[in-house]
Design a protein around this motif. Structure first.
Motif, PDB file in Angstrom:
ATOM      1  N   ALA A 190       0.850  -1.194   0.000  1.00 29.38           N
ATOM      2  CA  ALA A 190       0.000   0.000   0.000  1.00 29.38           C
ATOM      3  C   ALA A 190       0.880   1.236   0.000  1.00 29.38           C
ATOM      4  O   ALA A 190       1.975   1.244   0.563  1.00 29.38           O
ATOM      5  CB  ALA A 190      -0.916  -0.011   1.219  1.00 29.38           C
ATOM      6  N   ASP A 191       0.373   2.280  -0.594  1.00 25.27           N
ATOM      7  CA  ASP A 191       1.103   3.540  -0.731  1.00 25.27           C
ATOM      8  C   ASP A 191       0.470   4.589   0.171  1.00 25.27           C
ATOM      9  O   ASP A 191      -0.646   5.028  -0.070  1.00 25.27           O
ATOM     10  CB  ASP A 191       1.048   3.993  -2.184  1.00 25.27           C
ATOM     11  N   ILE A 244       2.825  -6.265   3.203  1.00 23.73           N
ATOM     12  CA  ILE A 244       2.276  -7.194   4.183  1.00 23.73           C
ATOM     13  C   ILE A 244       2.086  -8.543   3.510  1.00 23.73           C
ATOM     14  O   ILE A 244       1.559  -8.633   2.403  1.00 23.73           O
ATOM     15  CB  ILE A 244       0.929  -6.709   4.755  1.00 23.73           C
ATOM     16  N   VAL A 245       2.503  -9.611   4.204  1.00 23.26           N
ATOM     17  CA  VAL A 245       2.237 -10.979   3.766  1.00 23.26           C
ATOM     18  C   VAL A 245       1.132 -11.515   4.665  1.00 23.26           C
ATOM     19  O   VAL A 245       1.262 -11.531   5.890  1.00 23.26           O
ATOM     20  CB  VAL A 245       3.498 -11.866   3.860  1.00 23.26           C
ATOM     21  N   SER A 268       5.513  -8.198   7.856  1.00 20.24           N
ATOM     22  CA  SER A 268       5.297  -6.898   7.223  1.00 20.24           C
ATOM     23  C   SER A 268       6.523  -6.020   7.404  1.00 20.24           C
ATOM     24  O   SER A 268       7.348  -6.256   8.283  1.00 20.24           O
ATOM     25  CB  SER A 268       4.062  -6.204   7.793  1.00 20.24           C
ATOM     26  N   SER A 269       6.610  -5.010   6.537  1.00 22.08           N
ATOM     27  CA  SER A 269       7.711  -4.061   6.622  1.00 22.08           C
ATOM     28  C   SER A 269       7.381  -2.816   5.813  1.00 22.08           C
ATOM     29  O   SER A 269       6.659  -2.894   4.815  1.00 22.08           O
ATOM     30  CB  SER A 269       9.005  -4.664   6.083  1.00 22.08           C
ATOM     31  N   GLN A 270       7.944  -1.688   6.232  1.00 21.02           N
ATOM     32  CA  GLN A 270       7.914  -0.505   5.392  1.00 21.02           C
ATOM     33  C   GLN A 270       8.929  -0.704   4.273  1.00 21.02           C
ATOM     34  O   GLN A 270       9.887  -1.454   4.427  1.00 21.02           O
ATOM     35  CB  GLN A 270       8.283   0.741   6.191  1.00 21.02           C
ATOM     36  N   ASN A 279       8.993   4.179  -4.173  1.00 15.55           N
ATOM     37  CA  ASN A 279       7.663   4.133  -4.786  1.00 15.55           C
ATOM     38  C   ASN A 279       7.489   2.793  -5.479  1.00 15.55           C
ATOM     39  O   ASN A 279       8.044   2.557  -6.539  1.00 15.55           O
ATOM     40  CB  ASN A 279       7.490   5.276  -5.792  1.00 15.55           C
ATOM     41  N   THR A 280       6.720   1.910  -4.866  1.00 16.69           N
ATOM     42  CA  THR A 280       6.542   0.554  -5.381  1.00 16.69           C
ATOM     43  C   THR A 280       5.569   0.547  -6.549  1.00 16.69           C
ATOM     44  O   THR A 280       4.540   1.214  -6.517  1.00 16.69           O
ATOM     45  CB  THR A 280       6.022  -0.374  -4.271  1.00 16.69           C
ATOM     46  N   VAL A 281       5.907  -0.242  -7.557  1.00 12.33           N
ATOM     47  CA  VAL A 281       5.037  -0.446  -8.696  1.00 12.33           C
ATOM     48  C   VAL A 281       4.391  -1.832  -8.604  1.00 12.33           C
ATOM     49  O   VAL A 281       3.217  -2.002  -8.910  1.00 12.33           O
ATOM     50  CB  VAL A 281       5.823  -0.310 -10.019  1.00 12.33           C
ATOM     51  N   GLU A 282       5.149  -2.817  -8.136  1.00  9.40           N
ATOM     52  CA  GLU A 282       4.677  -4.213  -8.141  1.00  9.40           C
ATOM     53  C   GLU A 282       5.363  -5.023  -7.059  1.00  9.40           C
ATOM     54  O   GLU A 282       6.536  -4.797  -6.754  1.00  9.40           O
ATOM     55  CB  GLU A 282       5.009  -4.821  -9.509  1.00  9.40           C
TER      56      GLU A 282
END
Length: 181
Positions: free
Chosen positions: A103-104, A112-113, A124-126, A131-134
């Motif tokens: 999530a952005d 999150i898994v 989970s982790s930051q 900027n995540t795309v996938e």
């Protein structure tokens, strides 16, 4: 919508059965039989779609929550509400047991898994400003995740209830990932 990602998946090898989103509707279309099935339980526009063909399930995201849907009956199996921001990418592991999401929130994306059946967060982790795309599970392990973002590819491993990463590549650099896996 303009924020929708990965909203078309083929459910068979010959391209006759498709799954896609339109606004807040999930559509399953069998072109050979000319039959459509719908899932319309979402209250807003769907922004991401992941499919696990082996389990005949899919996950759709709306805002900051995830709905796991049985593709045979087009009914809700699970609702996951672990994110605080809009979900931008989803993926099932090959067995269909775990679901990874990102999530952005504008500052730091959060991966999150989930064990989607129990509703538990596995890890989970930051993502620390990328900027995540996938995000995708590795095809050879449900304990490894690949994150692609702006000028960065990260390889994540689930260790206990945390995610640890190694930067595979950043813009203009080369790195050998064999030591990480």
């Amino acid at each position: 919508g303009n924020k929708t990602r990965n909203n078309l998946h083929y459910l068979d090898d010959n391209g006759e059965c498709m799954l896609y989103t339109v606004g807040k509707i999930l559509v399953q279309f069998d072109a050979k039989e000319d039959i459509q099935n719908f899932y319309s339980e979402a209250s807003g526009n769907l922004t991401s779609l992941a499919v696990n063909k082996a389990q005949s399930i899919c996950a759709i995201s709306h805002s900051n929550f995830i709905i796991v849907v049985d593709l045979r009956s087009m009914t809700t199996l699970s609702i996951l509400r672990d994110h605080d921001a809009e979900i931008i990418s989803l993926d099932f592991d090959d067995a269909g047991k775990f679901l990874v999401s990102v999530a952005d929130d504008g500052c730091h994306d959060r991966i999150i898994v989930h064990d989607w059946k129990s509703g538990n967060v596995i890890a989970s982790s930051q993502t620390f400003g990328t900027n995540t795309v996938e995000v995708k599970f590795s095809h050879d392990s449900s304990r490894r995740i690949i994150q692609c973002g702006a000028k960065c590819i990260r390889l994540w491993k689930i260790e206990g209830c945390t995610l640890v990463f190694d930067v595979l590549a950043t813009a203009g650099s080369k790195k050998d990932s064999r030591d990480f896996f």
